[in-house]
Design a protein around this motif. Structure first.
Motif, PDB file in Angstrom:
ATOM      1  N   LEU A 123       0.816  -1.030   0.133  1.00  0.00           N
ATOM      2  CA  LEU A 123      -0.013  -0.058  -0.026  1.00  0.00           C
ATOM      3  C   LEU A 123       0.776   1.121  -0.025  1.00  0.00           C
ATOM      4  O   LEU A 123       2.096   1.390   0.586  1.00  0.00           O
ATOM      5  CB  LEU A 123      -1.079  -0.011   1.191  1.00  0.00           C
ATOM      6  CG  LEU A 123      -2.060  -1.121   1.165  1.00  0.00           C
ATOM      7  CD1 LEU A 123      -2.700  -0.692   2.661  1.00  0.00           C
ATOM      8  CD2 LEU A 123      -2.895  -0.641   0.178  1.00  0.00           C
ATOM      9  N   LEU A 128      -2.177   4.714   5.014  1.00  0.00           N
ATOM     10  CA  LEU A 128      -2.298   3.882   6.432  1.00  0.00           C
ATOM     11  C   LEU A 128      -2.804   4.762   7.171  1.00  0.00           C
ATOM     12  O   LEU A 128      -2.947   6.158   7.208  1.00  0.00           O
ATOM     13  CB  LEU A 128      -0.761   3.617   6.693  1.00  0.00           C
ATOM     14  CG  LEU A 128       0.243   2.817   5.847  1.00  0.00           C
ATOM     15  CD1 LEU A 128       1.527   2.454   6.482  1.00  0.00           C
ATOM     16  CD2 LEU A 128      -0.621   1.642   5.321  1.00  0.00           C
TER      17      LEU A 128
ATOM     18  N   GLY F  38      -5.967   1.076  12.441  1.00  0.00           N
ATOM     19  CA  GLY F  38      -6.447   0.390  11.307  1.00  0.00           C
ATOM     20  C   GLY F  38      -7.847   0.053  11.297  1.00  0.00           C
ATOM     21  O   GLY F  38      -8.611  -0.435  10.488  1.00  0.00           O
ATOM     22  N   LYS F  41     -11.389   4.054  13.102  1.00  0.00           N
ATOM     23  CA  LYS F  41     -11.766   5.021  13.837  1.00  0.00           C
ATOM     24  C   LYS F  41     -11.819   6.283  13.212  1.00  0.00           C
ATOM     25  O   LYS F  41     -12.804   7.227  13.242  1.00  0.00           O
ATOM     26  CB  LYS F  41     -10.938   5.054  15.174  1.00  0.00           C
ATOM     27  CG  LYS F  41     -11.158   3.746  15.848  1.00  0.00           C
ATOM     28  CD  LYS F  41     -10.285   3.725  17.103  1.00  0.00           C
ATOM     29  CE  LYS F  41      -8.507   3.993  16.966  1.00  0.00           C
ATOM     30  NZ  LYS F  41      -8.052   2.839  16.188  1.00  0.00           N
ATOM     31  N   HIS F 185      -7.083   5.911  21.811  1.00  0.00           N
ATOM     32  CA  HIS F 185      -6.296   4.702  22.625  1.00  0.00           C
ATOM     33  C   HIS F 185      -6.153   4.842  24.016  1.00  0.00           C
ATOM     34  O   HIS F 185      -5.927   3.934  24.699  1.00  0.00           O
ATOM     35  CB  HIS F 185      -4.946   4.430  21.834  1.00  0.00           C
ATOM     36  CG  HIS F 185      -4.987   4.071  20.485  1.00  0.00           C
ATOM     37  ND1 HIS F 185      -5.941   3.151  20.123  1.00  0.00           N
ATOM     38  CD2 HIS F 185      -4.488   4.811  19.362  1.00  0.00           C
ATOM     39  CE1 HIS F 185      -5.660   3.095  18.665  1.00  0.00           C
ATOM     40  NE2 HIS F 185      -4.976   4.127  18.362  1.00  0.00           N
TER      41      HIS F 185
HETATM   42  N1  LIG Z   1      -6.487   7.993   2.630  1.00  0.00           N
HETATM   43  C1  LIG Z   1      -6.562   6.870   2.688  1.00  0.00           C
HETATM   44  N2  LIG Z   1      -6.728   6.126   1.490  1.00  0.00           N
HETATM   45  C2  LIG Z   1      -6.868   4.544   1.405  1.00  0.00           C
HETATM   46  N3  LIG Z   1      -7.056   4.088   2.602  1.00  0.00           N
HETATM   47  C3  LIG Z   1      -7.077   4.790   3.767  1.00  0.00           C
HETATM   48  C4  LIG Z   1      -6.412   5.895   3.936  1.00  0.00           C
HETATM   49  N4  LIG Z   1      -6.521   6.237   5.172  1.00  0.00           N
HETATM   50  C5  LIG Z   1      -6.965   5.189   5.565  1.00  0.00           C
HETATM   51  N5  LIG Z   1      -7.078   4.265   5.087  1.00  0.00           N
HETATM   52  C6  LIG Z   1      -7.181   2.724   5.370  1.00  0.00           C
HETATM   53  O1  LIG Z   1      -8.402   2.691   6.107  1.00  0.00           O
HETATM   54  C7  LIG Z   1      -8.103   1.804   7.332  1.00  0.00           C
HETATM   55  C8  LIG Z   1      -8.680   2.503   8.555  1.00  0.00           C
HETATM   56  O2  LIG Z   1      -7.952   3.725   8.852  1.00  0.00           O
HETATM   57  P1  LIG Z   1      -8.370   4.644  10.050  1.00  0.00           P
HETATM   58  O3  LIG Z   1      -7.382   5.629   9.855  1.00  0.00           O
HETATM   59  O4  LIG Z   1      -9.898   4.720   9.821  1.00  0.00           O
HETATM   60  O5  LIG Z   1      -7.982   3.532  11.099  1.00  0.00           O
HETATM   61  P2  LIG Z   1      -7.836   4.111  12.852  1.00  0.00           P
HETATM   62  O6  LIG Z   1      -8.897   3.242  13.414  1.00  0.00           O
HETATM   63  O7  LIG Z   1      -7.913   5.707  12.868  1.00  0.00           O
HETATM   64  O8  LIG Z   1      -6.434   3.712  13.088  1.00  0.00           O
HETATM   65  P3  LIG Z   1      -5.564   4.454  14.233  1.00  0.00           P
HETATM   66  O9  LIG Z   1      -5.500   3.920  15.555  1.00  0.00           O
HETATM   67  O10 LIG Z   1      -4.052   4.032  13.605  1.00  0.00           O
HETATM   68  O11 LIG Z   1      -5.552   5.938  14.025  1.00  0.00           O
HETATM   69  C9  LIG Z   1      -6.952   1.401   7.262  1.00  0.00           C
HETATM   70  O12 LIG Z   1      -6.687   0.087   7.058  1.00  0.00           O
HETATM   71  C10 LIG Z   1      -6.250   2.108   6.274  1.00  0.00           C
HETATM   72  O13 LIG Z   1      -5.328   1.414   5.723  1.00  0.00           O
END
Ligand SMILES: Nc1ncnc2c1ncn2[C@@H]1O[C@H](COP(=O)(O)OP(=O)(O)OP(=O)(O)O)[C@@H](O)[C@H]1O
Ligand code: HEM
Ligand SMILES: Nc1ncnc2c1ncn2[C@@H]1O[C@H](COP(=O)(O)OP(=O)(O)OP(=O)(O)O)[C@@H](O)[C@H]1O
Ligand SMILES: [Mg+2]
Ligand SMILES: [Mg+2]
Lengths: 203, 59, 221, 262, 221, 203
Positions: A123, A128, F38, F41, F185
């Motif tokens: 990716l 991420l 991931g 959230k 977290h």
């Molecule tokens: N701009 C983006 N484009 C494509 N996929 C994305 C993008 N941002 C996040 N993702 C994907 O969406 C999924 C969820 O991401 P998200 O940022 O919502 O996670 P999170 O729960 O906030 O995690 P964290 O605790 O690390 O902040 C992840 O698998 C990530 O790879």
């Protein structure tokens, strides 16, 4: 190997932010730098690796032999920013840093596995989530070897499980004779780490 | 234009620019001096002043 | 170092609109001059090399200000500077310049022959213009690196970078145009200015990265 | 980093000690306070004498009364280059010796240099209209002076663009040094390219070729303007040191307030 | 909205000493030209308007691709989009364009008369060049805004963006130069191209922000 | 006022990252969104304020009257990034957001005091330390009024004291009848907050 700071003081924008910091850290030892926001923790780390000149005092690194002549050469610096390019894939980023930093240690695939990111190496880094980005940056510490790790709030954004995983990685590094200096607000789960509490410069 | 006019223009422009430069510097000086006074009145002193004072005393 | 070069070119190609913006700007410059001078083909051929050079000079300014800023913003610059013992910082800068040139300026050199045809240059003139551009434009990039390094701490250094470096690029421009014109206008020689141009390029290839490395080291924050 | 804040330990017995003592901004200001009035008066007196002689001097048989412009044009042009050389020296001082006053000198000289360069351009143009029939030509000397003017403005822009004096100091120093190539280009452009402008007639290896009745007033005027420049520069440096003190003290007070709030 | 305008101009000005930089930049561009084409005043007068226009195009392109990217990187863009109910997004884009134009391009328009003198243009030509620049350059900014918005939306579509968007600026450039020239070169008319230019500008002032706002809305990530 | 999510699912890069999220939040209630890195959230928060379209389901906001017709209008979004310009001073940044966002609430000076940053409002934002930056971004929530606060790891980088201070600020907002959804977290120190544990989409 020893990392020694003698009566260091650090300056930001012409202003002393901390002064009189001294410590000596040997192989296998860890130092936690704590203190309130703006106390100068990040500044101290940047002075230690030579990104900022110390205003007074000096930093020395000894026992590294030819490979690690000074602290700049011997350290991995993990700052607030992850030093990864959003447009490149995670693997491309790691492979670049491995080749550029030299002293290859773990294979990028292995390193990603160690931080629990296996399967998403393809990716783009920009896709991420926050915690995943931080973990990818931590994987950078593993692809090239450096005896000293300077970590600036390494666990910010990590979930519980990754925090534990990272504590284990640090443990292994210390057992191998590495040194760690970490600035942090959260307990990092390292047993026997020394603590340096900063309170900012006296006026 | 006569030649004298050119000479006059050249000297005039020069006098103007130099005067403006001088006045600007003088005003800048005065403003800084005022600010320093103000700060000193509020009881703020430079660290080096205090250190310097300490050093003199040590000698 | 090869790794750095590959990364930079990959980034440039993947993310940047850089290369084509440059080429399009170049095209725009060359397209609009005939409107200014009118349809006089002889005159056009006479000032052709100069126009090509000016277009290339200005086009290579585009994107130059981001040379180090992007790295600084994502924290890579810290790491690039920290490996100073292993890769001399000046060398790192040199490689970055090279990559920037390859992605953003080389395409201009490649389309020069085409534009030369538009400007009614004769074949020899086209070859000379292309050669001088190929040799001379790297110098501009190296000079630009100094400007970019000086302005790295400024959030929007774009114009300032160009202002800082344009006066310094003038010698390159003079000799570049002189050589390009020398190839066709008979009394003027081609080789001496061309050699001076090459020497300038080599000079800046050394001085530019060194000065930029110095500026970066001290931009520390 | 800022020059206004570091006070070197004074040991004014040896020569190097005396130099270090000068580096102490407080001492420098004391010195400037004493020098400025005298220098200023001296400059005015010499200028008055020089200009009087200039207008008493005979008219040039070719140029008529416009030759009087020479007595200001040439000193301005010299000072434009002199000031840049001074800044380049100061830049070396910043980069090599880390002299705390060097940056102050560089930063405060830039606007003055820019003003004198502008004057050289303006008086030159005004002289050019009757002599060459046009205000401006793109000849090598004129253009290179114009480029010098641009460099001054660029340096000014750079020194004002960052509010952290330490960082902008080194940036400006590097830029000044890299731009120093322009000075020899200006000086020798007339010899290298065949141009409209007068070749050097005062500072030549084989002695001046200008008539003494014109030369003396010119030299006196040049000396006068140089003193004027030095006076202005000292004043600007003093103001700059004060400015830095004010900034340092403001920061300090802000920090104290923050501490107190906790 | 005024707040946004002020913030943007302040940012632009803060970074590179603003207006001064713009003027300096333009001066530097123009000073470079005679080194290329030579000091022939007649020739300079003929290509003068074209040179002025090219300088303005370059100045408006420099930094334009960062118009939204900087906001996106520091998270401001999210907030700007979220207030869509209170400030129409297209209006926000319009104001940002205006600020970019004011900081980067307006100073050039202001010094154009001076440069016109340098380039030996006659008074009428100077007035015409200034007028066309004042009317035409905003169009370039508005077109560029669409490109900048698309670049944010398609981070890897950089090439595509410049190919699609930048060619649109060429008509503006051509009509601008044609009008500026028309004022002095006798057979050529001034008014028709000038009116077309004004129409183009108004057209893009509406279409540009709307399209850019649409692209930004969809860039969501 | 009620913020209601019905059977939401969110997509990232063509891939579902979470699905079937439903909740209803009334005045004075807080919802903590937790889960591993991931899990989605941040994506959820962006869907809630309308920065991302929901892949399925819908978000509705009711009871806001004319001032707050929908959730985009009614919410303050505090993302990972602070939405401040490094070149402007902290005060300039805050004053700008106050004027741009409308509904002025606290004076920027007061707001800075609330987050313990009084006295450094004149510094460029880029000069602040990580924690100070975060606190300045938190001050933004106070200068304009919005009933809903969507917070993405609001306390990352804060020291212990500021964390407590921020918990108090959130408490006051809830007492005033506000709503809070926070992804985190770390425990935020809010009593009686509901929790939504995300585990990511099933594969
Ligand atoms: N701009 C983006 N484009 C494509 N996929 C994305 C993008 N941002 C996040 N993702 C994907 O969406 C999924 C969820 O991401 P998200 O940022 O919502 O996670 P999170 O729960 O906030 O995690 P964290 O605790 O690390 O902040 C992840 O698998 C990530 O790879
Ligand atoms: C804008 C226009 C002009 C500029 C920028 C300019 C610039 C300069 C400079 C830089 C010098 C110093 C040269 C040196 O020390 O080697 C100089 C000297 C001089 N200029 Fe000009 N000049 C201009 C117009 C003119 C004109 C129109 C005349 C008269 C016809 C003139 C006559 C002289 C003379 C006589 C000297 C002294 C040369 C010497 O003795 O070294 N200049 N000028
Ligand atoms: N780039 C900079 N320029 C000028 N001053 C700075 C800069 N970065 C930080 N400072 C100042 O230096 C001081 C120390 O900052 P530093 O980042 O070291 O703090 P910290 O202990 O890491 O805080 P945190 O816990 O918030 O990360 C702060 O007062 C800050 O305002
Ligand atoms: Mg920190
Ligand atoms: Mg998240």
């Amino acid at each position: 190997m020893r990392l020694i700071a003698e009566e260091l003081s650090g300056e930001r924008g012409g202003e002393t932010v901390f002064s009189g910091v001294s410590f000596a850290l040997g192989s296998g030892e860890a130092l936690m730098v704590t203190g309130p926001n703006g106390a100068g923790k990040s500044t101290l780390l940047r002075v230690l690796c030579g990104l900022l000149p110390p205003a007074e005092g000096q930093v020395s690194f000894s026992g590294g032999g030819e490979d690690w002549p000074d602290s700049a050469a011997a350290c991995h610096y993990l700052g607030h920013r992850n030093a990864m390019k959003a447009a490149l894939s995670v693997m491309e980023n790691l492979a670049f840093w491995q080749r550029f930093l030299g002293n290859p240690h773990l294979d990028p695939h292995e390193a990603l596995e160690m931080v629990g990111l296996d399967g998403i190496g393809h990716l783009p880094f920009g896709y991420l989530s926050t915690g995943q980005r931080r973990r990818a940056a931590i994987a950078r510490l593993l692809v090239s070897y450096r005896p000293v790790w300077l970590l600036d709030e390494p666990t910010s954004g990590l979930d519980r499980a990754s925090e534990k995983q990272f504590a284990e990685l640090m443990g292994v590094h210390l057992e191998d004779g590495g040194l760690i200096v970490a600035a942090t607000h959260l307990p990092l789960g390292l047993n026997g780490a020394r603590e340096l509490a900063m309170r900012g410069a006296e006026l | 234009m006569t030649h004298a006019a050119y000479v006059f223009a050249a000297y005039g422009v020069s006098a103007l620019v130099i005067a403006a430069l001088g006045i600007w510097i003088l005003l800048d000086q005065a403003a800084r001096r005022r600010e320093l006074k103000e700060l000193e009145q509020r009881g703020i002193r430079r660290r080096s002043d205090r250190q310097g004072a300490g050093k003199e005393a040590n000698k | 170092m090869l790794a750095l070069f590959l990364r930079e070119t990959r980034l440039g190609v993947r993310a940047g609109s850089g290369a084509l913006t440059g080429v399009l700007f170049f095209l725009a410059v060359v397209a609009v001059i005939p409107f200014g001078v009118g349809p006089d083909l002889n005159l056009l051929a006479r000032i052709g090399p100069a126009i090509l050079w000016i277009g290339a000079l200005l086009a290579s300014l585009l994107g130059l200000e981001r040379l180090f800023q992007a790295d600084r913003e994502d924290g890579s610059l810290d790491l690039l500077l920290l490996t100073g013992h292993r890769h001399m910082t000046a060398l790192t800068v040199f490689v970055k310049c090279l990559a920037h040139w390859t992605v953003n300026v080389l395409p201009l050199v490649v389309v020069t022959p085409l534009l030369g045809l538009f400007m009614n240059l004769e074949p020899l003139g086209i070859a000379a213009a292309t050669a001088t551009l190929a040799v001379g434009t790297p110098a501009i990039t190296f000079i630009g690196a100094v400007g970019a390094a000086l302005a790295v701490a400024l959030p929007r250094g774009g114009l300032l970078v160009s202002v800082l470096i344009l006066p310094l690029t003038i010698p390159v421009l003079i000799f570049g145009v002189a050589a390009a014109r020398g190839a066709v206008a008979d009394p003027d020689p081609f080789l001496p200015p061309f050699l001076i141009l090459a020497a300038l390029m080599l000079f800046f290839a050394v001085i530019g990265p060194l000065a930029a490395a110095l500026a970066l080291r001290w931009s520390g924050d | 980093m800022g020059a206004g804040m570091t006070d070197a330990n004074p040991q004014a017995t040896t020569l190097s000690g005396r130099l270090t003592a000068l580096a102490n901004p407080t001492r420098f200001i004391a010195l400037a306070d004493r020098l400025v009035p005298w220098l200023g008066l001296l400059a005015l007196a010499i200028l008055a004498a020089g200009l009087y002689l200039a207008f008493a001097a005979p008219e040039d048989y070719q140029q008529g009364s416009t030759v009087r412009i020479m007595y200001i044009h040439v000193p301005f042009a010299w000072l434009a280059m002199f000031c840049y050389s001074l800044m380049a020296a100061a830049a070396l001082g910043t980069l090599v010796w880390k002299h705390p006053l060097a940056d102050v000198a560089l930063k405060s000289a830039a606007p003055i240099g820019a003003a004198f360069t502008a004057l050289a351009l303006l008086t030159g143009s005004i002289w050019g209209k009757p002599m060459w029939g046009t205000w401006w030509v793109w000849d090598a000397r004129l253009t290179s002076v114009f480029v010098l003017f641009l460099m001054y403005l660029g340096i000014i822009a750079l020194t004002r663009a960052m509010d952290d004096p330490g960082r902008s100091a080194r940036a400006a120093a590097i830029l000044t040094l890299v731009g120093f190539i322009n000075i020899p280009i200006i000086k020798f452009s007339v010899d290298w390219w065949n141009t409209l402008h007068q070749p050097a007639s005062v500072f030549r290896l084989d002695g001046p070729t200008i008539h003494p009745s014109l030369l003396w007033p010119l030299l006196i005027c040049a000396v006068g303007f140089t003193f004027l420049f030095l006076t202005l520069h000292l004043m600007a440096m003093r103001a700059e040191i004060w400015r830095r003190r004010v900034i340092a003290m403001r920061r300090l007070s802000a920090r104290a307030a923050e501490r107190a709030a906790r």
